[in-house]
Enzyme design. Structure first.
Site, PDB file in Angstrom:
ATOM      1  CE1 TYR A  33      -0.029   2.276   4.425  1.00 47.74           C
ATOM      2  CE2 TYR A  33       1.259   0.036   4.575  1.00 47.74           C
ATOM      3  CZ  TYR A  33       0.637   1.221   4.985  1.00 47.74           C
ATOM      4  OH  TYR A  33       1.484   1.238   5.649  1.00 47.74           O
ATOM      5  NE  ARG A  52       7.112   4.633   0.746  1.00 44.68           N
ATOM      6  CZ  ARG A  52       6.476   5.161   1.737  1.00 44.68           C
ATOM      7  NH1 ARG A  52       7.803   5.493   2.496  1.00 44.68           N
ATOM      8  NH2 ARG A  52       5.707   5.461   1.775  1.00 44.68           N
ATOM      9  NE  ARG A 100      -6.388 -18.948   4.389  1.00 49.68           N
ATOM     10  CZ  ARG A 100      -5.098 -18.998   5.376  1.00 49.68           C
ATOM     11  NH1 ARG A 100      -5.401 -20.861   5.147  1.00 49.68           N
ATOM     12  NH2 ARG A 100      -4.466 -18.779   6.157  1.00 49.68           N
ATOM     13  CG  HIS A 102       0.525 -20.858   3.164  1.00 46.28           C
ATOM     14  ND1 HIS A 102      -0.777 -21.463   3.883  1.00 46.28           N
ATOM     15  CD2 HIS A 102       0.669 -19.606   4.174  1.00 46.28           C
ATOM     16  CE1 HIS A 102      -0.494 -21.246   4.937  1.00 46.28           C
ATOM     17  NE2 HIS A 102      -0.376 -20.455   5.499  1.00 46.28           N
ATOM     18  CE  LYS A 147       2.907   3.338   3.081  1.00 49.29           C
ATOM     19  NZ  LYS A 147       3.709   3.837   4.569  1.00 49.29           N
ATOM     20  CD  GLU A 179      10.524   1.629  10.959  1.00 53.98           C
ATOM     21  OE1 GLU A 179      10.246   2.767   9.964  1.00 53.98           O
ATOM     22  OE2 GLU A 179      10.284   0.711  10.384  1.00 53.98           O
ATOM     23  CG  LEU A 203       8.019   3.288   4.805  1.00 58.23           C
ATOM     24  CD1 LEU A 203       8.181   2.268   4.256  1.00 58.23           C
ATOM     25  CD2 LEU A 203       7.076   3.352   6.090  1.00 58.23           C
TER      26      LEU A 203
END
Length: 283
Positions: A33, A52, A100, A102, A147, A179, A203
């Site tokens: 995101y 990014r 579903r 993995h 992110k 951070e 990040l």
């Protein structure tokens, strides 16, 4: 003012039931995101955010479902529909909807979701008084430069901060200050700026990068190096940065309290305000 939402291939009402139960973002946190601040209708540091996003997608081996030009057109249309001058753009890309399992689905059909809403802002009182920070033990994975949607540790850390009447939690790893749960942190020591280096385990904040550039332009020496909590306790000033908090002074970090006089921080707050006016332009 309305929130504007987009999912997969169309604009929708933000309250519509849109995400399938087997979307991998929903079941695995398998996605990435970005949050982009909009000032006076214009996205700030737009291409840095998209750079990014693309790096994060490459790191998790996920194809993006758009070209940059296509995404730019969608964002422009969303901003036009929202008509919110001071806004936030939330972009999310999942690895798609599939039974579903993995392992990656074949083929990978990534899905874009977007929400545009009114921007969160920091109150004038908090900017003046400065934020209180809570140190918390580092417990995240080692690839925080991605992110990722996997934010449970960050959620828990932010909740701990609120319950302790603090604005933000700061991750500390074996004594090293890293951070925040949603911010980067800087210390001013003898007039120089210190912040954790841009390694895999934090990040690489967009506002962080802007502040480092501005500091160098002001003639402030910048050290991207690991600093421990003892050095932070002796710092002259501390501040945090993020897309939504911008440059926020700190009044306390744990048991350490900092002076109300913050010459370096104040100069960077002013420089950031000038930079916003200069650099905020249309896509």
């Amino acid at each position: 003012m309305p929130h504007i939402a987009y999912y997969k291939d169309s604009f929708i009402d933000v309250n519509d039931r849109a995400i399938p139960i087997q979307d991998r973002a929903h079941q695995f946190g398998d996605g990435i995101y970005e949050v982009i601040r909009v000032y006076e209708g214009n996205p700030f540091e737009y291409h840095a955010h998209l750079d990014r996003l693309e790096r994060s997608a490459e790191a998790i081996r996920m194809p993006l479902p758009f070209q940059r030009e296509e995404l730019t057109a969608l964002i422009n249309e969303g901003l036009k529909r929202a008509a919110i001058p001071e806004a936030e753009i939330y972009l999310q890309v999942s690895r798609g909807n599939s039974p579903r399992n993995h392992a990656f689905p074949k083929p990978q059909e990534s899905i874009l979701a977007m929400v545009i809403k009114e921007a969160r802002t920091v109150s004038a009182d908090l900017k003046k008084q400065g934020a209180a920070l809570l140190p918390v033990e580092e417990d995240r994975w080692k690839n925080c430069y991605i992110k990722s949607l996997n934010l449970l540790s960050n959620v828990m850390a932010k909740q701990k901060a609120q319950e302790s009447e603090c604005h933000e939690s700061i991750y500390v790893d074996e004594g090293i200050v890293k951070e925040g749960s949603s911010s980067n942190i800087f210390a001013v020591i003898n007039g120089a700026l210190y912040t954790y280096p841009p390694e895999r385990d934090i990040l690489h904040g967009i506002t962080r990068d802007v502040v480092i550039r501005l500091a160098k332009e002001l003639g402030v020496t910048v050290h991207e190096t690991k600093v421990d909590v003892n050095e932070y306790s002796q710092a002259d000033e501390v501040f945090i940065t993020s897309t939504t908090m911008e440059v926020l002074p700190v009044r306390a970090f744990g048991e350490t309290h900092y002076p109300d006089i913050r010459p370096v921080t104040d100069s960077l707050v002013s420089a950031f305000e000038r930079y916003k006016k200069q650099m905020t332009g249309k896509l």
